[in-house]
Structure formats: structure tokens, C-alpha cells
Design a protein around this motif. Structure first.
Motif, PDB file in Angstrom:
ATOM      1  N   LYS A  58       0.822  -1.219   0.000  1.00 35.22           N
ATOM      2  CA  LYS A  58       0.000   0.000   0.000  1.00 35.22           C
ATOM      3  C   LYS A  58       0.856   1.269   0.000  1.00 35.22           C
ATOM      4  N   ASP A  59       2.132   1.135   0.346  1.00 38.59           N
ATOM      5  CA  ASP A  59       3.045   2.276   0.357  1.00 38.59           C
ATOM      6  C   ASP A  59       3.689   2.370  -1.023  1.00 38.59           C
ATOM      7  N   THR A  60       3.185   3.265  -1.848  1.00 34.65           N
ATOM      8  CA  THR A  60       3.630   3.347  -3.239  1.00 34.65           C
ATOM      9  C   THR A  60       4.877   4.216  -3.425  1.00 34.65           C
ATOM     10  N   LYS A 111      15.544   5.201   2.062  1.00 33.17           N
ATOM     11  CA  LYS A 111      15.268   3.832   1.621  1.00 33.17           C
ATOM     12  C   LYS A 111      14.609   3.906   0.251  1.00 33.17           C
ATOM     13  N   VAL A 112      15.031   3.018  -0.644  1.00 30.47           N
ATOM     14  CA  VAL A 112      14.414   2.895  -1.964  1.00 30.47           C
ATOM     15  C   VAL A 112      13.618   1.601  -1.959  1.00 30.47           C
ATOM     16  N   GLN A 113      12.417   1.667  -2.484  1.00 31.02           N
ATOM     17  CA  GLN A 113      11.564   0.472  -2.496  1.00 31.02           C
ATOM     18  C   GLN A 113      10.837   0.341  -3.830  1.00 31.02           C
ATOM     19  N   HIS A 114      10.426  -0.866  -4.123  1.00 35.14           N
ATOM     20  CA  HIS A 114       9.658  -1.240  -5.316  1.00 35.14           C
ATOM     21  C   HIS A 114      10.502  -1.376  -6.573  1.00 35.14           C
ATOM     22  N   ASP A 183      11.495  13.713 -12.721  1.00 31.59           N
ATOM     23  CA  ASP A 183      11.000  14.910 -12.040  1.00 31.59           C
ATOM     24  C   ASP A 183       9.886  14.607 -11.037  1.00 31.59           C
ATOM     25  N   ASN A 184       9.900  13.393 -10.494  1.00 35.00           N
ATOM     26  CA  ASN A 184       8.971  13.044  -9.415  1.00 35.00           C
ATOM     27  C   ASN A 184       9.506  13.602  -8.110  1.00 35.00           C
ATOM     28  N   ASP A 185       8.639  14.222  -7.321  1.00 37.45           N
ATOM     29  CA  ASP A 185       9.015  14.694  -5.982  1.00 37.45           C
ATOM     30  C   ASP A 185       8.979  13.516  -5.019  1.00 37.45           C
ATOM     31  N   HIS A 186      10.055  13.343  -4.254  1.00 36.57           N
ATOM     32  CA  HIS A 186      10.067  12.314  -3.213  1.00 36.57           C
ATOM     33  C   HIS A 186       9.950  12.949  -1.829  1.00 36.57           C
TER      34      HIS A 186
END
Length: 200
Positions: A58-60, A111-114, A183-186
Motif C-alpha cells: 500500500k506504500d507506493t 530507503k528505496v523500495q519497489h 522529475d517526481n518529488d520524493h
């Protein structure tokens, strides 16, 4: 329509650069397995045989910034634990002090995920009395999802130096963002600091 703040925080573009085709971690792992230089590149990204960390489906989010710290030689780090509720909000309302002329560096843990995160960068705009005094951009790199062998990434930024002199002392406000090649905001946040004659 982009606001002035969005334009201030836009990442620089390199003419002719195109973001490569997206691949999953599994596709990268299987890619040209007998190519030694490609295997070294994959290892530098963190693509290994170590089991992946469990991720809540659920955490995208692809990148989760855990903490930000200000490192100054001979002084304890000023660390902001972003997992604490209200931590981001307090960054703007509770400025920290930096002694004029002090050399410092920022540090982020995340942390990087997916999936593979390509071209993570940190962009910061600093204003004083509403006038932009600096814009900085730091390339942090590309990263594979964290594994049990490497549960957290840590990146230290280039060393910087606080301005000095009576005119430089005072209150500053900043807006920062972590973004990727798409250009996605993290993470985007406002914060403030004071340049002071001595450490407080």
C-alpha cells in the motif's frame, strides 16, 4: 501552471539527455550476466542477490527519506528524524543556527523500495527577506531497492561554507526537494536557519 516556487526548484536539464527505458530490478539482474563491466555497474547500484526488504504494497513511495543531518567537524550532528510526527513542520518554525564561515555538509539517509530509482537529486533555494540568494543542486545518484544486506542508503553532500560578515548574519528561509530523473518529488519541505556570529 507552474508557480514561481516550482520554477525556482526545477532541476537543471542537460541538452540531449533522455531518461533511459525503465526496467525492473529482475530485468536488470538478468541483463547480460556475463558482461563483467555491466555486472560492476549493477553492483554499484546495489543490485545483488541479497533478499529484498519487505515492503508494504500500500506504500507506493519509491524513495523514503528517513533523516537529514548537518555535519560540522568537532560538533555533534544536527539530525532531523523525519519519521517523527511534525518533524518537517518544525523545520520552518524552529530554525537552527550555523556559525558564520563554518564549513559543513548535509547528509541524508533514505530507503528505496519497489524499483530502481534513477537520478536522485537534491535541489535547494535559499531566500533572505524574500530575495533569492542561492540555488544549489546536488546529484545523489541512482539506487536499487534496499535489501537485507543494505537496509538504508546514506549520502553525504559536498562540503559547503556558511557566509560570513555582519551583512551575512541573520535569518534565512529555504525550500528543498528530493526529485528523480522523471522529475517526481520524493520529498519537498520548507525550513529555516540563522547565520550567527558564534554557535548557539
Amino acid at each position: 501552471m507552474a508557480t514561481a516556487a516550482d520554477e525556482d526548484l526545477a532541476a537543471s536539464k542537460t541538452d540531449g539527455f533522455k531518461v533511459g527505458e525503465k526496467k525492473t530490478v529482475e530485468e536488470y539482474a538478468k541483463l547480460d550476466q556475463n558482461d563483467e563491466s555491466l555486472n560492476r555497474w549493477k553492483a554499484s547500484l546495489g543490485i545483488t542477490n541479497s533478499p529484498a526488504l519487505p515492503v508494504d504494497p500500500k506504500d507506493t513511495r519509491r524513495c523514503v527519506i528517513h533523516s537529514l543531518a548537518l555535519e560540522v567537524a568537532g560538533r555533534p550532528d544536527i539530525t532531523i528524524d523525519l519519521s517523527v510526527p511534525g518533524a518537517l513542520q518544525s523545520l520552518k518554525s524552529k530554525p537552527f543556527s550555523i556559525k558564520e564561515g563554518a564549513k559543513f555538509r548535509m547528509k541524508a539517509t533514505f530507503k528505496v523500495q519497489h524499483d530502481v530509482l534513477s537520478g536522485l537529486k537534491y535541489i535547494q533555494v535559499v531566500k533572505r527577506k524574500g530575495i533569492r540568494v542561492s540555488k544549489d543542486e546536488e546529484m545523489l545518484g541512482s539506487y536499487a531497492p534496499n535489501t537485507q544486506e543494505k537496509p538504508i542508503h546514506e549520502k553525504k553532500f559536498a562540503e559547503d561554507e556558511a557566509p560570513s560578515g555582519m551583512i551575512a548574519r541573520g535569518h534565512y528561509e529555504a525550500v528543498s526537494r528530493f526529485a528523480d530523473d522523471d522529475d517526481n518529488d520524493h520529498l519537498r519541505f520548507e525550513w529555516s536557519f540563522d547565520i550567527t556570529k558564534d554557535w548557539k
